[in-house]
Design a protein around this motif. Structure first.
Motif, PDB file in Angstrom:
ATOM      1  N   UNK A   1       4.287  -3.397   0.078  1.00 28.09           N
ATOM      2  CA  UNK A   1       4.758  -2.436   1.076  1.00 28.09           C
ATOM      3  C   UNK A   1       6.206  -2.722   1.493  1.00 28.09           C
ATOM      4  N   UNK A   2       6.516  -4.007   1.674  1.00 26.01           N
ATOM      5  CA  UNK A   2       7.891  -4.336   2.070  1.00 26.01           C
ATOM      6  C   UNK A   2       8.895  -3.966   0.981  1.00 26.01           C
ATOM      7  N   UNK A   3       8.462  -4.026  -0.265  1.00 26.18           N
ATOM      8  CA  UNK A   3       9.387  -3.661  -1.339  1.00 26.18           C
ATOM      9  C   UNK A   3       9.367  -2.160  -1.635  1.00 26.18           C
ATOM     10  N   UNK A   4       8.602  -1.426  -0.832  1.00 29.68           N
ATOM     11  CA  UNK A   4       8.552   0.038  -0.982  1.00 29.68           C
ATOM     12  C   UNK A   4       8.775   0.727   0.356  1.00 29.68           C
ATOM     13  N   UNK A   5       9.874   0.388   0.983  1.00 23.79           N
ATOM     14  CA  UNK A   5      10.340   1.038   2.219  1.00 23.79           C
ATOM     15  C   UNK A   5       9.455   0.830   3.435  1.00 23.79           C
ATOM     16  N   UNK A   6       8.606  -0.203   3.417  1.00 20.77           N
ATOM     17  CA  UNK A   6       7.723  -0.423   4.551  1.00 20.77           C
ATOM     18  C   UNK A   6       8.195  -1.532   5.470  1.00 20.77           C
ATOM     19  N   UNK A   7       7.611  -1.548   6.683  1.00 20.14           N
ATOM     20  CA  UNK A   7       7.925  -2.595   7.659  1.00 20.14           C
ATOM     21  C   UNK A   7       6.715  -3.510   7.789  1.00 20.14           C
ATOM     22  N   UNK A   8       6.871  -4.584   8.564  1.00 22.16           N
ATOM     23  CA  UNK A   8       5.732  -5.489   8.757  1.00 22.16           C
ATOM     24  C   UNK A   8       4.614  -4.805   9.551  1.00 22.16           C
ATOM     25  N   UNK A   9       4.983  -3.884  10.434  1.00 22.28           N
ATOM     26  CA  UNK A   9       3.945  -3.109  11.155  1.00 22.28           C
ATOM     27  C   UNK A   9       3.164  -2.225  10.186  1.00 22.28           C
TER      28      UNK A   9
ATOM     29  N   UNK B   1       2.632  -2.886   7.119  1.00 22.81           N
ATOM     30  CA  UNK B   1       1.776  -3.805   6.358  1.00 22.81           C
ATOM     31  C   UNK B   1       0.450  -4.016   7.093  1.00 22.81           C
ATOM     32  N   UNK B   2       0.564  -4.360   8.369  1.00 23.76           N
ATOM     33  CA  UNK B   2      -0.663  -4.641   9.154  1.00 23.76           C
ATOM     34  C   UNK B   2      -1.556  -3.410   9.193  1.00 23.76           C
ATOM     35  N   UNK B   3      -0.934  -2.273   9.424  1.00 23.74           N
ATOM     36  CA  UNK B   3      -1.676  -1.009   9.516  1.00 23.74           C
ATOM     37  C   UNK B   3      -2.447  -0.717   8.232  1.00 23.74           C
ATOM     38  N   UNK B   4      -1.758  -0.847   7.107  1.00 17.44           N
ATOM     39  CA  UNK B   4      -2.363  -0.521   5.816  1.00 17.44           C
ATOM     40  C   UNK B   4      -3.464  -1.522   5.461  1.00 17.44           C
ATOM     41  N   UNK B   5      -3.236  -2.791   5.723  1.00 18.88           N
ATOM     42  CA  UNK B   5      -4.279  -3.801   5.447  1.00 18.88           C
ATOM     43  C   UNK B   5      -5.548  -3.445   6.213  1.00 18.88           C
ATOM     44  N   UNK B   6      -5.366  -3.140   7.503  1.00 23.07           N
ATOM     45  CA  UNK B   6      -6.536  -2.823   8.346  1.00 23.07           C
ATOM     46  C   UNK B   6      -7.256  -1.578   7.831  1.00 23.07           C
ATOM     47  N   UNK B   7      -6.485  -0.550   7.521  1.00 23.08           N
ATOM     48  CA  UNK B   7      -7.103   0.708   7.069  1.00 23.08           C
ATOM     49  C   UNK B   7      -7.775   0.543   5.707  1.00 23.08           C
ATOM     50  N   UNK B   8      -7.174  -0.231   4.832  1.00 23.95           N
ATOM     51  CA  UNK B   8      -7.762  -0.442   3.500  1.00 23.95           C
ATOM     52  C   UNK B   8      -9.079  -1.203   3.615  1.00 23.95           C
ATOM     53  N   UNK B   9      -9.124  -2.158   4.516  1.00 22.70           N
ATOM     54  CA  UNK B   9     -10.372  -2.907   4.717  1.00 22.70           C
ATOM     55  C   UNK B   9     -11.450  -2.004   5.290  1.00 22.70           C
ATOM     56  N   UNK B  10     -11.039  -1.073   6.170  1.00 24.27           N
ATOM     57  CA  UNK B  10     -12.008  -0.124   6.744  1.00 24.27           C
ATOM     58  C   UNK B  10     -12.619   0.732   5.634  1.00 24.27           C
TER      59      UNK B  10
ATOM     60  N   UNK C   1      -9.654  -4.265  -5.261  1.00 20.55           N
ATOM     61  CA  UNK C   1     -10.053  -2.943  -4.762  1.00 20.55           C
ATOM     62  C   UNK C   1      -9.288  -2.613  -3.479  1.00 20.55           C
ATOM     63  N   UNK C   2      -9.304  -3.554  -2.550  1.00 18.30           N
ATOM     64  CA  UNK C   2      -8.643  -3.319  -1.258  1.00 18.30           C
ATOM     65  C   UNK C   2      -7.134  -3.145  -1.471  1.00 18.30           C
ATOM     66  N   UNK C   3      -6.574  -3.922  -2.383  1.00 21.92           N
ATOM     67  CA  UNK C   3      -5.144  -3.793  -2.704  1.00 21.92           C
ATOM     68  C   UNK C   3      -4.851  -2.391  -3.239  1.00 21.92           C
ATOM     69  N   UNK C   4      -5.705  -1.908  -4.160  1.00 31.67           N
ATOM     70  CA  UNK C   4      -5.508  -0.578  -4.734  1.00 31.67           C
ATOM     71  C   UNK C   4      -5.614   0.501  -3.656  1.00 31.67           C
TER      72      UNK C   4
ATOM     73  N   UNK D   1      -2.918   4.357  -0.056  1.00 26.20           N
ATOM     74  CA  UNK D   1      -2.621   4.761   1.322  1.00 26.20           C
ATOM     75  C   UNK D   1      -1.111   4.770   1.560  1.00 26.20           C
ATOM     76  N   UNK D   2      -0.437   3.756   1.048  1.00 27.39           N
ATOM     77  CA  UNK D   2       0.996   3.676   1.278  1.00 27.39           C
ATOM     78  C   UNK D   2       1.729   4.781   0.549  1.00 27.39           C
ATOM     79  N   UNK D   3       1.358   5.039  -0.713  1.00 28.61           N
ATOM     80  CA  UNK D   3       1.961   6.143  -1.462  1.00 28.61           C
ATOM     81  C   UNK D   3       1.752   7.459  -0.738  1.00 28.61           C
ATOM     82  N   UNK D   4       0.541   7.629  -0.239  1.00 30.42           N
ATOM     83  CA  UNK D   4       0.185   8.853   0.478  1.00 30.42           C
ATOM     84  C   UNK D   4       1.086   9.036   1.694  1.00 30.42           C
TER      85      UNK D   4
END
Lengths: 204, 237
Positions: free
Chosen positions: A46-54, A56-65, A85-88, A93-96
């Motif tokens: 995520x950081x290497x694709x225009x994302x911030x650390x916030x 990152x946290x958001x996407x990790x949480x949502x992917x686990x959900x 799986x969770x990484x994918x 989610x990030x691409x979306x």
């Protein structure tokens, strides 16, 4: 008596799925473990694709959900590993999110259909939806919300739900669930949002 | 399982984003019981996801904190080595380390030893029912039950002990401390564990000297090997 000290646990994929499916005691520890497992890879992506650390946290949480729900609903299509799986899911989610924000994205080969997820699976939180749902569920009360959460989302067996909520037996819990669902249906059908759709078409 | 079209209709209904064509489709589908059930299930899931999100946000915050300040992790150790780490970190606290992290590193809830297998619900006491909630980590509900029992009569040491753990789980350290402190009968099988959790409560509340006092006393009643080890640690502080 032995004193209990916190141990850092490691879980195999089959243990993770088993614990989440059968709602064993270590569910929270499994969630901690999953978080730690996927954090490095999703952070890098995520950081290497225009994302911030916030982000990152958001996407990790949502992917686990998403993973959690798929396991609970027995809909998990695991191609390789749980962390994979969770990484994918997180990547999708990030691409979306980037697409919705009209950012240019270089899409890799689409792996997402292979793991049985689509855009509806990954758009978890929407303001209108959350507030509408909160408003309607508040009308059926906390006890109903709890029983329905336990039964529908957590997939807890009715005899356990009876125990958890202090009902005398499984049948009473079942009756409670039935009444709560009936109440929820009434609340939905009486909602302005629902009535507007129905009445609009009646007057056409 | 809901098909993609129904999923789309339901999501857009909940978000109030149905197009005119979709409204027609929705109205057609609304007579179908399974479609209505799917709406109900999705609504419950929407709320449940919010709760799970909050839990994961807490986990995320834990991970952030651990990355910033926690020293190297060690493999699971016995009481003495863990006490070494505990006391060492208490020392660092005097130079500004957050003892909440230390508490988080070493706290874990205690297993239920009171399970009554086979008894019917009618035969179960309120405490036994409460321990079922405890087992299921339904700590707020368990807390309510403990409050009821406590309002009706004096708690036994066992009840007090699990009430204390329950209060720690709902983050009510002050009252948890009171429960563990009241397990003063040294012949109680839970006394040593109660002293341990009492020490953790003091650590969490940044009462370093009181934690040391409790641990010093604990040293006197644990096994010989552990006594020597704790003594060595205390002498170094």
């Amino acid at each position: 008596m032995n004193f209990l000290f916190r141990k850092k646990e490691s879980y195999s994929d089959s243990e993770i799925i088993s614990i989440l499916t059968s709602r064993k005691k270590h569910e929270d520890a499994v969630l901690h473990f999953l978080y730690a497992e996927v954090q490095p890879s999703l952070t890098k992506f995520i950081l290497s694709n225009n994302g911030s650390s916030d982000d990152v946290e958001d996407i990790i949480q949502d992917a686990i959900i998403v993973f959690y729900e798929k396991v609970k609903n027995k809909q998990l299509q695991l191609e390789k590993t749980v962390s994979g799986y969770i990484y994918t899911v997180g990547k999708y989610m990030w691409y979306n999110k980037l697409r919705k924000n009209k950012k240019q994205v270089r899409l890799e080969n689409n792996d997402f259909s292979k793991i049985g997820i689509d855009e509806f699976d990954v758009e978890l939180f929407h303001t209108n939806e959350t507030s509408f749902v909160k408003e309607l569920l508040s009308k059926i009360g906390k006890a109903c919300q709890t029983v329905l959460h336990q039964s529908v989302f957590e997939k807890i067996a009715m005899d356990q739900i009876a125990q958890l909520n202090g009902y005398k037996n499984e049948q009473i819990a079942r009756n409670k669930k039935y009444r709560c669902l009936k109440e929820l249906r009434t609340v939905i059908e009486q909602s302005t949002q629902y009535q507007t759709i129905v009445n609009e078409l009646c007057y056409d | 399982m809901t098909n993609t079209t129904d999923k789309q209709l339901i999501k857009k209904f909940l978000r109030n984003e149905l197009t005119p064509e979709e409204k027609v489709a929705f109205t057609t589908r609304k007579e179908d019981t399974s479609f209505l059930e799917a709406i109900e299930n999705e609504m419950i899931a929407v709320q449940s996801r919010q709760e799970l999100k909050k839990k994961l946000q807490g986990i995320g915050a834990d991970h952030k904190t651990q990355k910033k300040t926690t020293p190297k992790r060690f493999a699971p150790l016995g009481i003495a080595a863990s006490v070494i780490l505990l006391l060492g970190t208490i020392f660092f606290f005097n130079q500004g380390v957050n003892n909440q992290e230390l508490f988080d590193d070493y706290y874990t809830s205690y297993p239920n030893i009171y399970t009554q297998k086979g008894a019917s619900d009618d035969d179960k006491t309120l405490f036994e029912k409460t321990m079922i909630l405890y087992d299921a980590k339904q700590y707020p509900l368990a807390q309510q039950n403990f409050e009821t029992i406590n309002s009706e009569r004096e708690l036994t040491n066992g009840e007090r002990f699990y009430y204390g753990i329950t209060l720690l789980e709902v983050n009510d350290t002050k009252n948890a401390l009171a429960q563990f402190k009241n397990i003063s009968n040294t012949s109680s099988p839970l006394y040593k564990d109660a002293q341990w959790y009492l020490a953790l409560c003091y650590v969490k509340g940044n009462h370093v000297n009181k934690a040391k006092v409790v641990l010093t006393k604990l040293q006197e009643i644990v096994g010989t090997k552990k006594q020597d080890e704790i003594k060595t640690i205390l002498n170094q502080l």
